[in-house]
Design a protein around this motif. Structure first.
Motif, PDB file in Angstrom:
ATOM      1  N   ASP A   1     -72.848 -70.954  26.295  1.00  0.00           N
ATOM      2  CA  ASP A   1     -72.782 -71.860  27.216  1.00  0.00           C
ATOM      3  C   ASP A   1     -71.499 -71.967  27.671  1.00  0.00           C
ATOM      4  O   ASP A   1     -70.493 -72.047  27.232  1.00  0.00           O
TER       5      ASP A   1
ATOM      6  N   ASP B   1     -78.716 -81.142  39.265  1.00  0.00           N
ATOM      7  CA  ASP B   1     -78.999 -80.198  38.265  1.00  0.00           C
ATOM      8  C   ASP B   1     -78.987 -78.663  38.941  1.00  0.00           C
ATOM      9  O   ASP B   1     -78.253 -77.743  37.808  1.00  0.00           O
TER      10      ASP B   1
ATOM     11  N   GLU C   1     -75.200 -77.639  38.956  1.00  0.00           N
ATOM     12  CA  GLU C   1     -74.536 -77.588  37.846  1.00  0.00           C
ATOM     13  C   GLU C   1     -75.122 -76.174  37.305  1.00  0.00           C
ATOM     14  O   GLU C   1     -74.038 -75.523  36.679  1.00  0.00           O
ATOM     15  N   ASP C   2     -76.137 -75.762  37.563  1.00  0.00           N
ATOM     16  CA  ASP C   2     -76.539 -74.322  37.309  1.00  0.00           C
ATOM     17  C   ASP C   2     -75.913 -73.367  37.817  1.00  0.00           C
ATOM     18  O   ASP C   2     -75.546 -72.125  37.450  1.00  0.00           O
TER      19      ASP C   2
ATOM     20  N   ARG D   1     -72.581 -73.025  36.268  1.00  0.00           N
ATOM     21  CA  ARG D   1     -72.672 -72.345  35.017  1.00  0.00           C
ATOM     22  C   ARG D   1     -72.797 -70.772  35.214  1.00  0.00           C
ATOM     23  O   ARG D   1     -72.050 -69.866  34.561  1.00  0.00           O
TER      24      ARG D   1
ATOM     25  N   LEU E   1     -80.205 -68.016  33.501  1.00  0.00           N
ATOM     26  CA  LEU E   1     -79.783 -68.784  34.550  1.00  0.00           C
ATOM     27  C   LEU E   1     -80.132 -68.540  35.857  1.00  0.00           C
ATOM     28  O   LEU E   1     -80.370 -69.347  36.855  1.00  0.00           O
TER      29      LEU E   1
ATOM     30  N   LYS F   1     -83.544 -70.294  36.535  1.00  0.00           N
ATOM     31  CA  LYS F   1     -83.410 -71.621  37.129  1.00  0.00           C
ATOM     32  C   LYS F   1     -82.895 -71.743  38.625  1.00  0.00           C
ATOM     33  O   LYS F   1     -83.445 -72.609  39.187  1.00  0.00           O
ATOM     34  N   ILE F   2     -81.898 -70.715  39.037  1.00  0.00           N
ATOM     35  CA  ILE F   2     -81.535 -70.949  40.487  1.00  0.00           C
ATOM     36  C   ILE F   2     -82.736 -70.580  41.466  1.00  0.00           C
ATOM     37  O   ILE F   2     -82.848 -71.206  42.288  1.00  0.00           O
TER      38      ILE F   2
END
Length: 455
Positions: A114, A240, A243-244, A247, A305, A308-309
């Motif tokens: 993380d 969200d 934030e991804d 990351r 990740l 998710k994007i």
């Protein structure tokens, strides 16, 4: 013969651990760069953790090499050696509790679990004295272990036989010397090109970028908390997604800076083995970061990740060209599964019952250092591509939110227009209509402010 093999494993493992620890300590002391210093402190933490796991089986089993040596001493009725080994095992258990009891910290630094927690963990690495004290204690265990092994060898091998034993002939010595000379020339050439300063400046710039990204993440968290608690907003998906994106950019920056740290260590190394020891971190970094960024199996790709994007901007893929980035990810992750065993050898001294120390030293001698350096270029280019792609995604999210805001405002405008018509057609006095209109205008401004805040 088994006892001799165990004794050899203990000595070889001890030297390997101490070599890695002293290399990291040297670099930690030499540098003034805060990130590089913390990177080397995290490397020491990993060495402590893996070293303790090599020597002692923390689960009470007998897989640790000192546990095996203790069993050998017991079977040979070497009471004194058995007592000394038990003393060292107990000391290493205490050392492990003090310096590396938190496996989660080791996993953050090794596996990039993380980037947010990784950043916070790095920020807490400030005690150089504690790291140096840990090195000192580990050195003491090494010396004690060497003494015990010498007693073992004197018992198992007659002294006269040791004296008469001829020196082994290394048929690979000429080849190794040529390889080392070639690698030294590569390092010297890179130093002359001022690569050291370029990489150092890049690490400093990366540190500033990660600091900024972490502040952006903290702002998103506070905004989500405010919207959730004060306005009871349920749709926080845009935050969200942002934030991804943060990351993925932070992980890419960590990868770039850690590769930079490995390259700086390579340039500052004085022996071929130290150079190989530095470059192995590139292989470890590549696998750890790309596994979380993109994944190399169906399961890891599903929770990556990147997935998710892509899900967050679904429907906008035609506007956001991700083909180039996806192709780079595919190329670089295609060989991760094949290289996973090599990465395990570089990452662990021991895994369950398998000892990797000898395999690692053999891999060092066979490493094509020029090839490893060359392979870092696509990784560094990938970071640039990720940054550019994330900006395109942010722009897409911002446009979608603006379109949503405009639709919401238009909906409320239509509603208030209908209310205005009803008021104007009502039998209320002119003063009453004016008062109602003022209240409605204030309510309209408040709702628009809430809609702007949500979007």
């Amino acid at each position: 013969m088994d006892s001799l093999a165990v004794c050899e494993d203990v000595l070889l493992g001890s030297y390997a651990v101490i070599y890695d620890i002293m290399a990291s300590l040297k670099r930690m002391i030499k540098t003034d760069n805060a990130y590089i210093k913390r990177y080397q402190m995290s490397s020491l933490n990993i060495c402590f953790f893996e070293g303790c796991k090599l020597f002692v089986d923390s689960d009470g089993g007998k897989s640790g090499i000192l546990n095996k040596l203790e069993s050998s001493a017991m079977s040979l009725n070497l009471v004194g050696e058995q007592f000394l080994i038990r003393h060292i095992i107990d000391d290493i258990d205490s050392f492990s509790t003090k310096y590396c009891r938190d496996s989660a910290l080791r996993n953050l630094f090794r596996h990039y679990d993380d980037p947010i927690k990784m950043y916070e963990a790095y920020a807490k690495l400030n005690d150089e004295d504690l790291s140096a004290k840990g090195v000192s204690e580990m050195m003491a265990y090494f010396l004690e272990t060497r003494v015990v092994c010498e007693h073992f060898l004197q018992t198992l091998i007659p002294f006269s036989r040791k004296e008469n034993c001829p020196e082994p002939v290394d048929s690979k010595s000429v080849k190794s010397t040529i390889s080392e000379l070639f690698n030294t020339c590569i390092a010297d050439a890179l130093r002359k090109k001022n690569v050291h300063k370029v990489i150092g400046d890049a690490v400093i710039q990366g540190t500033k970028e990660i600091d900024k990204l972490y502040k952006d993440y903290s702002f998103c968290e506070k905004a989500k908390e405010f919207l959730s608690d004060s306005i009871q907003c349920e749709d926080l998906s845009p935050f969200d997604a942002v934030e991804d994106l943060i990351r993925i950019r932070m992980m890419a920056e960590f990868m770039r800076m850690d590769i930079g740290c490995a390259m700086l260590a390579f340039l500052e190394s004085s022996t071929d083995m130290e150079r190989a020891q530095s470059l192995r971190h590139i292989q470890i970094t590549k696998q750890a970061a790309l596994t979380h960024l993109y994944g190399y199996t169906k399961d890891t790709r599903q929770c990556s990740l990147w997935n998710k994007i892509v899900t967050a901007v679904e429907g906008d893929n035609s506007k956001i060209d991700s083909k180039s980035l996806r192709e780079q990810f595919d190329r670089m992750t295609s060989d991760i599964k094949e290289d996973s065993h090599q990465s395990n050898i570089y990452a662990h001294y021991r895994y369950k019952d398998d000892l990797y120390v000898g395999m690692r030293l053999d891999a060092y001698s066979k490493m094509n250092q020029m090839s490893v350096i060359y392979e870092t270029l696509p990784l560094l280019y990938l970071v640039k591509e990720i940054s550019q792609y994330s900006l395109r995604v942010l722009d897409s999210i911002a446009k979608r939110q603006e379109e949503k805001r405009i639709r919401s405002i238009a909906k409320f405008n239509d509603m208030f227009a209908d209310l205005g018509n009803l008021i104007s057609k009502s039998n209320v006095s002119a003063a009453g209509k004016q008062q109602m209109k003022e209240v409605m205008d204030k309510l309209k401004c408040s709702i628009e402010a809430v809609v702007d805040g949500i979007n």
